[in-house]
Design a protein around this motif. Structure first.
Motif, short mmCIF file in Angstrom:
data_model
loop_
_atom_site.label_atom_id
_atom_site.label_comp_id
_atom_site.label_asym_id
_atom_site.label_seq_id
_atom_site.Cartn_x
_atom_site.Cartn_y
_atom_site.Cartn_z
N GLY A 113 -6.16 -5.21 2.28
CA GLY A 113 -6.15 -5.41 3.26
C GLY A 113 -5.83 -3.81 4.09
N GLN A 139 -3.55 -1.63 10.65
CA GLN A 139 -4.03 -1.84 8.99
C GLN A 139 -4.88 -0.24 9.10
OE1 GLN A 139 -3.52 -4.94 10.51
NE2 GLN A 139 -1.54 -4.55 9.43
N THR A 140 -5.28 0.13 10.17
CA THR A 140 -6.25 1.63 9.97
C THR A 140 -5.68 2.60 8.98
OG1 THR A 140 -7.12 0.44 11.93
CG2 THR A 140 -7.66 3.01 11.27
N GLY A 148 -11.41 -6.32 -0.26
CA GLY A 148 -10.16 -6.35 -0.13
C GLY A 148 -9.90 -5.26 1.36
N LEU A 149 -10.87 -4.52 1.00
CA LEU A 149 -11.10 -3.23 2.49
C LEU A 149 -11.38 -4.01 3.62
CD1 LEU A 149 -11.32 0.57 0.54
CD2 LEU A 149 -9.48 -1.49 1.04
N LYS A 150 -11.12 -3.46 4.34
CA LYS A 150 -11.70 -4.41 5.73
C LYS A 150 -13.01 -3.11 6.56
CE LYS A 150 -9.65 -8.77 6.22
NZ LYS A 150 -8.29 -8.40 5.11
N PHE A 151 -13.55 -3.41 7.39
CA PHE A 151 -14.44 -2.69 7.61
C PHE A 151 -15.00 -2.79 9.23
CE2 PHE A 151 -15.29 -2.02 3.69
CZ PHE A 151 -15.43 -0.33 3.19
N LYS A 152 -14.79 -1.46 10.13
CA LYS A 152 -15.30 -2.25 12.28
C LYS A 152 -15.77 -1.01 12.05
CE LYS A 152 -10.67 -4.44 13.31
NZ LYS A 152 -9.71 -3.65 14.63
N GLU A 193 -15.72 -4.70 0.87
CA GLU A 193 -15.70 -5.73 1.28
C GLU A 193 -14.84 -6.83 0.57
OE1 GLU A 193 -17.68 -7.51 4.55
OE2 GLU A 193 -16.50 -6.15 6.06
N GLU A 232 -7.81 -1.05 6.60
CA GLU A 232 -8.96 -0.94 7.08
C GLU A 232 -9.71 0.19 7.87
OE1 GLU A 232 -7.72 -4.50 10.42
OE2 GLU A 232 -8.40 -2.40 11.32
N THR A 249 -20.29 -2.99 3.27
CA THR A 249 -19.56 -4.32 3.09
C THR A 249 -20.44 -5.35 1.98
OG1 THR A 249 -21.91 -4.01 3.84
CG2 THR A 249 -20.72 -3.87 5.95
#
Ligand code: P1T
Length: 379
Positions: A88, A134-135, A113-117, A110, A90, A106
């Motif tokens: 969760g 969430q960052t 559950g980690l999110k990358f932008k 990912e 980010e 990625t």
């Protein structure tokens, strides 16, 4: 103490049992205890090894970090940093970065559950826009691999601090000689030690440094629990390599500048990416945060296609066509098919990484020979 003195002395003392000047290679997996828990500070070599400890202290000193931990590769170091976070969370990252870093983000994390932008970090508004509640981490690579973009570390730190997120800087391309992210406010600095720090293309290793005890405790726990540690032989080789880091880096910078200027004037070269040029988009930031501009550069040919780039690469005689960078010998690479092949084509092109891009790691040979080699290869 200044850099050159720290490179040679920090973390190192004559061996107490023999007076040996060089830190011995403690080739042992375990250490004798007098009674359970009563020992000389070493229990088991995954947890600590004296050769590795000397290297960790040395590298921490070079980065002006209070603490340092070494890993069995740069990717091992990245992996340990990512393990500090939870599903969760980010992570906002540069959109132009080493392909292996993009791949672990990625293809592995990912799934956990980690999110990358991914954003263009030259655009500070875009970084602000990407940050959410969430960052938890902002991942900076500067100069970037292979586009040689420069990210303003102090400006990014301000943005992440305001969002209560940590900032990590992958300092591989600069080396601790040219740039010290902890001094600029970053929470964590990481390296592929494999490159300039080891410097002789004979070791694969990573490093994580921080001045926060809390972060170091976490990284140390992960290092010991996950176990991606370098052995004592490699630690020795890196300690040996570091003793000339400052001398090597100055020559890398001298040669890098000569090669960049030669290519810029070459009639068959379309564009050279090197932060030392005044018209580089973030030249002023590079001047502010780096001591010099380094020995890495990329370029594209006027004949902008993969075949033309391959022809140049195949004809090089002093430069060796190979992955990696930062060693004493000059290397040339084709990022689109080599180091950055795991990044989808559209994403690569968005960052400017075209099929004709050639990346050079300019070594410390005689610059005349390097320029002659490029002259005959480009034709
Ligand atoms: O190769 P390793 O020691 O695991 O380090 C990974 C790594 C991390 N960060 C940056 C900026 C890197 O360039 C690398 C490795 N890069 C190459 C092998 C290369 O040729 O670009």
């Amino acid at each position: 103490m200044k850099f050159g003195t720290k490179a040679i002395h920090a973390g190192q003392h004559p061996d107490p049992s023999t007076g040996a000047i060089m830190t011995p290679i403690y080739q042992t997996s375990t250490f004798a205890q007098e009674s359970p828990g009563k020992h000389k500070g070493y229990e088991y070599a995954r947890t600590q090894n004296p050769t590795r400890s000397a290297l960790e202290a040395n590298l921490a000193a070079l980065e002006n970090a209070a603490y340092g931990r070494c890993f069995s590769s740069g990717m091992g170091a990245t992996d340990a940093i990512l393990k500090m976070f939870n599903p969760g969370d980010e992570i906002v990252s540069t959109n132009d970065l080493y392909g292996g870093t993009y791949r672990i983000f990625t293809k592995i994390y990912e799934r956990y559950g980690l999110k990358f932008k991914f954003v263009d970090m030259k655009d500070l508004e875009a970084v602000k826009g990407a940050i959410s509640p969430q960052t938890k981490l902002v991942w900076v690579e500067t100069p970037t691999n292979p586009m040689m973009n420069i990210v303003d570390i102090e400006a990014i730190v301000q943005i992440s601090k305001a969002a209560n997120a940590l900032t990590v800087v992958d300092n591989t391309f600069a080396s601790p000689y040219l740039q010290n992210p902890i001094d600029l406010g970053a929470d964590i600095v990481m390296h592929s030690v494999t490159k300039y720090i080891a410097g002789h293309s004979d070791v694969v290793m990573g490093f994580v440094g921080t001045s926060s005890k809390e972060i170091d405790d976490q990284i140390g726990f992960i290092q010991n629990s996950s176990g991606a540690i370098p052995g004592p032989q490699d630690s020795f080789l890196v300690l040996r390599g570091i003793k000339t880091l400052h001398v090597r880096m100055d020559r890398h910078c001298d040669n890098g500048e000569k090669v960049a200027r030669f290519l810029k004037d070459h009639p068959k070269v379309e564009k050279v990416y090197w932060p030392g040029f005044e018209d580089h988009p973030n030249h002023e930031v590079a001047k502010k945060q780096m001591k010099r501009f380094g020995g890495m550069l990329s370029f594209i040919l006027k004949d902008d296609n993969q075949e033309a780039a391959f022809k140049v690469l195949e004809q090089l005689r002093v430069f060796t066509l190979a992955e990696s960078l930062g060693g004493v010998e000059s290397l040339a690479g084709h990022p689109a098919s080599m180091t950055h092949a795991s990044i989808p084509k559209e994403q690569r092109l968005e960052a400017g990484l075209t099929d004709s891009l050639i990346r050079l790691s300019v070594g410390i040979e005689d610059s005349d020979d390097l320029i002659e080699d490029l002259k005959q290869a480009i034709g």
